[in-house]
Design an enzyme around this catalytic site. Structure first.
Site, PDB file in Angstrom:
ATOM      1  N   LYS A   1      79.569 133.906  34.835  1.00 13.07           N
ATOM      2  CA  LYS A   1      78.192 133.576  34.436  1.00 13.07           C
ATOM      3  C   LYS A   1      77.947 133.953  32.979  1.00 13.07           C
ATOM      4  O   LYS A   1      77.081 134.773  32.658  1.00 13.07           O
ATOM      5  CB  LYS A   1      77.182 134.256  35.364  1.00 13.07           C
ATOM      6  CG  LYS A   1      77.287 133.793  36.821  1.00 13.07           C
ATOM      7  CD  LYS A   1      76.131 134.292  37.665  1.00 13.07           C
ATOM      8  CE  LYS A   1      76.184 133.797  39.096  1.00 13.07           C
ATOM      9  NZ  LYS A   1      77.228 134.433  39.929  1.00 13.07           N
ATOM     10  N   LEU A   2      78.701 133.290  32.097  1.00  8.33           N
ATOM     11  CA  LEU A   2      78.606 133.622  30.673  1.00  8.33           C
ATOM     12  C   LEU A   2      77.288 133.144  30.074  1.00  8.33           C
ATOM     13  O   LEU A   2      76.759 132.100  30.451  1.00  8.33           O
ATOM     14  CB  LEU A   2      79.756 132.973  29.893  1.00  8.33           C
ATOM     15  CG  LEU A   2      81.183 133.306  30.313  1.00  8.33           C
ATOM     16  CD1 LEU A   2      82.171 132.666  29.333  1.00  8.33           C
ATOM     17  CD2 LEU A   2      81.403 134.806  30.376  1.00  8.33           C
ATOM     18  N   HIS A   3      76.793 133.910  29.129  1.00 12.17           N
ATOM     19  CA  HIS A   3      75.617 133.488  28.356  1.00 12.17           C
ATOM     20  C   HIS A   3      75.539 134.367  27.119  1.00 12.17           C
ATOM     21  O   HIS A   3      75.351 135.574  27.228  1.00 12.17           O
ATOM     22  CB  HIS A   3      74.348 133.623  29.196  1.00 12.17           C
ATOM     23  CG  HIS A   3      73.112 133.180  28.483  1.00 12.17           C
ATOM     24  ND1 HIS A   3      73.054 132.007  27.750  1.00 12.17           N
ATOM     25  CD2 HIS A   3      71.893 133.754  28.377  1.00 12.17           C
ATOM     26  CE1 HIS A   3      71.843 131.889  27.232  1.00 12.17           C
ATOM     27  NE2 HIS A   3      71.124 132.943  27.591  1.00 12.17           N
ATOM     28  N   ASP A   4      75.723 133.735  25.938  1.00  9.06           N
ATOM     29  CA  ASP A   4      75.703 134.494  24.685  1.00  9.06           C
ATOM     30  C   ASP A   4      75.506 133.470  23.572  1.00  9.06           C
ATOM     31  O   ASP A   4      75.251 132.291  23.853  1.00  9.06           O
ATOM     32  CB  ASP A   4      77.042 135.271  24.532  1.00  9.06           C
ATOM     33  CG  ASP A   4      76.887 136.522  23.660  1.00  9.06           C
ATOM     34  OD1 ASP A   4      76.253 136.421  22.581  1.00  9.06           O
ATOM     35  OD2 ASP A   4      77.402 137.582  24.053  1.00  9.06           O
TER      36      ASP A   4
ATOM     37  N   GLY B   1      81.351 134.392  50.850  1.00  8.76           N
ATOM     38  CA  GLY B   1      81.826 135.760  50.676  1.00  8.76           C
ATOM     39  C   GLY B   1      81.816 136.508  51.985  1.00  8.76           C
ATOM     40  O   GLY B   1      82.735 136.397  52.807  1.00  8.76           O
TER      41      GLY B   1
ATOM     42  N   THR C   1      70.736 131.925  43.613  1.00 12.67           N
ATOM     43  CA  THR C   1      70.227 131.662  44.967  1.00 12.67           C
ATOM     44  C   THR C   1      69.512 132.865  45.579  1.00 12.67           C
ATOM     45  O   THR C   1      68.923 132.745  46.648  1.00 12.67           O
ATOM     46  CB  THR C   1      71.360 131.212  45.915  1.00 12.67           C
ATOM     47  OG1 THR C   1      72.426 132.145  45.809  1.00 12.67           O
ATOM     48  CG2 THR C   1      71.860 129.833  45.582  1.00 12.67           C
TER      49      THR C   1
ATOM     50  N   ASP D   1      84.803 139.410  46.762  1.00 13.57           N
ATOM     51  CA  ASP D   1      83.854 140.450  46.363  1.00 13.57           C
ATOM     52  C   ASP D   1      84.290 141.779  46.971  1.00 13.57           C
ATOM     53  O   ASP D   1      83.705 142.274  47.935  1.00 13.57           O
ATOM     54  CB  ASP D   1      82.431 140.065  46.809  1.00 13.57           C
ATOM     55  CG  ASP D   1      81.916 138.836  46.072  1.00 13.57           C
ATOM     56  OD1 ASP D   1      82.365 138.587  44.932  1.00 13.57           O
ATOM     57  OD2 ASP D   1      81.064 138.121  46.616  1.00 13.57           O
TER      58      ASP D   1
ATOM     59  N   THR E   1      80.437 132.916  20.550  1.00 17.82           N
ATOM     60  CA  THR E   1      81.006 133.919  21.458  1.00 17.82           C
ATOM     61  C   THR E   1      81.386 133.282  22.791  1.00 17.82           C
ATOM     62  O   THR E   1      82.449 133.561  23.353  1.00 17.82           O
ATOM     63  CB  THR E   1      79.989 135.064  21.656  1.00 17.82           C
ATOM     64  OG1 THR E   1      79.712 135.617  20.374  1.00 17.82           O
ATOM     65  CG2 THR E   1      80.507 136.141  22.577  1.00 17.82           C
TER      66      THR E   1
HETATM   67  O1  C5P Z   1      78.640 137.122  50.457  1.00 15.35           O
HETATM   68  P1  C5P Z   1      78.032 135.806  50.055  1.00 15.35           P
HETATM   69  O2  C5P Z   1      78.542 134.639  50.892  1.00 15.35           O
HETATM   70  O3  C5P Z   1      76.520 135.850  49.926  1.00 15.35           O
HETATM   71  O4  C5P Z   1      78.628 135.567  48.598  1.00 15.35           O
HETATM   72  C1  C5P Z   1      78.202 134.514  47.780  1.00 15.35           C
HETATM   73  C2  C5P Z   1      78.922 134.589  46.484  1.00 15.35           C
HETATM   74  O5  C5P Z   1      78.413 133.553  45.644  1.00 15.35           O
HETATM   75  C3  C5P Z   1      78.714 135.892  45.727  1.00 15.35           C
HETATM   76  O6  C5P Z   1      79.941 136.183  45.061  1.00 15.35           O
HETATM   77  C4  C5P Z   1      77.627 135.569  44.724  1.00 15.35           C
HETATM   78  O7  C5P Z   1      77.758 136.291  43.530  1.00 15.35           O
HETATM   79  C5  C5P Z   1      77.910 134.104  44.445  1.00 15.35           C
HETATM   80  N1  C5P Z   1      76.803 133.337  43.921  1.00 15.35           N
HETATM   81  C6  C5P Z   1      75.585 133.204  44.538  1.00 15.35           C
HETATM   82  N2  C5P Z   1      74.598 132.468  43.976  1.00 15.35           N
HETATM   83  C7  C5P Z   1      74.813 131.831  42.821  1.00 15.35           C
HETATM   84  C8  C5P Z   1      76.043 131.937  42.182  1.00 15.35           C
HETATM   85  C9  C5P Z   1      77.032 132.710  42.773  1.00 15.35           C
HETATM   86  O8  C5P Z   1      75.384 133.751  45.613  1.00 15.35           O
HETATM   87  N3  C5P Z   1      73.854 131.075  42.309  1.00 15.35           N
END
Ligand code: C5P
Length: 234
Positions: free
Chosen positions: A65-68, A208, A118, A14, A72
């Protein structure tokens, strides 16, 4: 699941630019073998970079995170499969999941469904017009994902605990919202330590900020891998 602890850590790239992504990957070196590319990097050259990373022997999770409409989604998934990515996320709507699972056939791409983000709690779901609690909606969507033949689910560690017995060992559970005991929560509302997530049945942990924003990202990643390894043997 007999995965090496090192393969079970997915570091979320990220960061805003390819230069920063490349610098982070260089710092992490052989410690990290699996990277997640989300919106931020994907829209800054990260899609082509996914092909480069996969070509260099890293595993790539494209968190788009596709949705369409189904057609598509299917065409998009066919293109992602050609990049050599390992995981791709779609939102857990039945039409979307069907289209994605059909379109990934014959490739090594695996489809992960996102049940409920989450960062959402029950009040956020109510504000979005859902008459479900988070755990009800997660269970409902997970059941639909299994029926459609989705390869895995993105879920919080608390949900992994609930889903593992419902889904059986074949469903891959990928868990973000991981925070080592001493880390900041940030905007995540449902967080767990690496140890608790592994004990709860998660196969892969997405991390992340606790790695990429750490003063020493490599040491932070090594500490998480050590924790995964210990928890997996417990
Ligand atoms: O920085 P952090 O550890 O919170 O990053 C979590 C990563 O997981 C981010 O890239 C976030 O977009 C991703 N993510 C999430 N919850 C989800 C799906 C993906 O936090 N349900």
């Amino acid at each position: 699941m007999s995965l090496d602890a090192r393969e079970r850590l997915i570091v979320a790239l990220d960061v805003p630019s390819l230069a920063e992504a490349e610098a982070m990957i260089a710092r992490l070196g052989e410690t990290v073998s699996f990277y997640k590319i989300g919106y931020q990097l994907a829209f800054a050259g990260g899609i082509d970079f996914a092909r480069v990373l996969a070509g260099a022997g890293k595993q790539v999770f494209l968190d788009l995170k596709l949705h369409d409409i189904g057609n598509t989604v299917a065409k998009g998934v066919e293109s992602v499969a050609r990049l050599g990515a390992t995981f791709l996320t779609v939102h857990a709507y039945p039409q979307t999941m069907h289209a994605a699972v059909d379109a990934r056939r014959g490739s090594s791409l695996r489809i992960l469904a996102v049940t409920v983000l989450t960062s959402y709690d029950d009040a956020d779901l109510a504000a979005a017009g859902y008459d479900f609690t988070v755990s009800e909606l997660v269970a409902e969507r997970a059941g639909q994902a299994r029926d459609v033949g989705v390869d895995g689910l993105v879920c919080s560690a608390a949900e992994a605990e609930m889903l593992r017995p419902l889904m059986g060992p074949g469903m891959v559970l990928v868990t973000p919202g991981i925070r080592p005991a001493d880390a900041e929560k940030g905007d995540q509302k449902r967080v767990m330590t690496p140890t608790a997530a592994i004990m709860a049945g998660a196969d892969y942990l997405v991390v992340g900020r606790p790695v990429i924003a750490a003063p020493d990202p490599k040491a932070a990643a090594e500490a998480i891998i050590a924790e995964i390894s210990k928890a997996a043997q417990a």
